[in-house]
Design an enzyme around this catalytic site. Sequence first.
Site, PDB file in Angstrom:
ATOM      1  CB  CYS A   2      20.237  31.076  36.457  1.00  0.00           C
ATOM      2  SG  CYS A   2      19.593  30.050  37.811  1.00  0.00           S
ATOM      3  CG  ASP A  49      22.564  22.594  33.042  1.00  0.00           C
ATOM      4  OD1 ASP A  49      23.430  23.123  32.319  1.00  0.00           O
ATOM      5  OD2 ASP A  49      22.435  22.860  34.244  1.00  0.00           O
TER       6      ASP A  49
END
Length: 206
Positions: free
Chosen positions: A8, A127
Amino acid sequence: MRTRVKVCGITRAEDARAAAHAGADAIGLVFYPPSPRYLSTERAVELRDALPPFIQAVALFVNPDAAQVAQVLQRVRPAMLQFHGEETPEFCAQFGAPFVKACRVRPGVDALEYLRPFSRAAAWLFDSYVPEYGGVGETFDWSLLPVTRERPVILSGGLSRENVAEAVRRLRPWGVDVSSGVESAKGIKDAAKIAAFIEEVRNADV
């Protein structure tokens, strides 16, 4: 099962190609303006076009408005959306595109209770809880990760070549999502770190 890998926060075409050549399944394009990895739609199109076949582009948002998401869908045509803010299930599902919903894990928060309304998500991503919404290299207490088979699980937050093999062996997620752990500077990926990270994932799969 092979653990899927997403790299990412890609900001350069050479990094997109390095991720693909190292064996990544997807790259993440960030459309959150405060992020140092933020992309304009024009730049995102360039990065998407740099990808070889069968590698997905994923568009990441944090509390966007619907017009922003619609514009990215129309111009960038990502394979999937990823929502990291306080978006509602109805908001995430309105675009007719596959999406991943993230939960920032911290003590005292029931991650499954938070995510269950997002039953239409393709996957749930777990996360680290940080005020600035990710990409800072902090892990969370993996013992807080709920055991669930309701949706595929993606693990994120502070992953690197040093800890990803242990994470894969212990937690067996569907996929892992890395950003700062394969960088030489914010938004600048390191091809050797990407390759080493993916090699550790593959070793753990075996």
